[in-house]
Design a protein around this motif. Structure first.
Motif, short mmCIF file in Angstrom:
data_model
loop_
_atom_site.label_atom_id
_atom_site.label_comp_id
_atom_site.label_asym_id
_atom_site.label_seq_id
_atom_site.Cartn_x
_atom_site.Cartn_y
_atom_site.Cartn_z
N VAL A 21 -159.91 -18.93 -28.37
CA VAL A 21 -158.79 -17.78 -28.24
C VAL A 21 -159.46 -16.84 -27.27
O VAL A 21 -160.50 -16.35 -27.74
CB VAL A 21 -158.68 -17.39 -29.56
N ARG A 22 -158.83 -16.54 -26.26
CA ARG A 22 -159.09 -15.63 -25.12
C ARG A 22 -160.50 -15.87 -24.82
O ARG A 22 -161.09 -14.90 -24.69
CB ARG A 22 -158.95 -14.29 -25.58
N GLY A 23 -161.10 -17.06 -24.71
CA GLY A 23 -162.23 -17.34 -24.11
C GLY A 23 -163.20 -17.33 -25.27
O GLY A 23 -164.42 -17.55 -24.83
N GLU A 24 -162.93 -16.78 -26.43
CA GLU A 24 -164.16 -16.80 -27.40
C GLU A 24 -163.71 -17.88 -28.41
O GLU A 24 -162.48 -18.49 -28.85
CB GLU A 24 -163.75 -15.29 -28.33
N GLY A 25 -164.79 -18.30 -28.93
CA GLY A 25 -164.83 -19.23 -30.27
C GLY A 25 -164.60 -18.61 -31.28
O GLY A 25 -165.11 -17.49 -31.96
N VAL A 26 -163.18 -18.86 -31.97
CA VAL A 26 -163.01 -18.42 -33.53
C VAL A 26 -163.17 -19.57 -34.35
O VAL A 26 -162.71 -20.65 -34.31
CB VAL A 26 -161.25 -17.94 -33.37
#
Length: 103
Positions: free
Chosen positions: A15-20
């Motif tokens: 999500v938005r380049g980050e791992g959630v």
């Protein structure tokens, strides 16, 4: 926050380049069930190809392990829609597998 532990039933979603990290804890699944109805029925709808996008995002939302301040349900939903079902399906499969097998 991209340190999903599959042994704990966790999965990661970008999500938005980050791992959630999503973790189907007891509390998360209870909250999802209150909103989405019985989990077994959710699994059956998914198996029949009748799981709505809103239901998928709802399950994901409740299973977010550590929710950063910038993450809203709308942002999560947009990320799922933008990345496509092909990228969300393995995450969904991991969560549904945990619901069925329980670890």
């Amino acid at each position: 926050m991209n340190d999903a532990n599959p042994v704990r039933g966790e999965a990661s979603l970008r999500v938005r380049g980050e791992g959630v990290v999503l973790r189907p804890s007891f509390a998360a699944l209870v909250a999802a069930e209150v909103e989405l109805g019985p989990l077994f029925a959710l699994v059956e709808r998914a198996a029949d190809g009748r799981l709505a996008l809103a239901e998928m995002v709802g399950l994901f939302w409740h299973c977010v392990r550590e929710r950063p301040e910038w993450l809203t349900r709308e942002v999560l939903g947009e990320a799922v829609a933008e990345s496509g079902l092909a990228k969300a399906t393995p995450v969904l499969r991991a969560l549904l597998g945990q619901i069925l097998s329980g670890r």
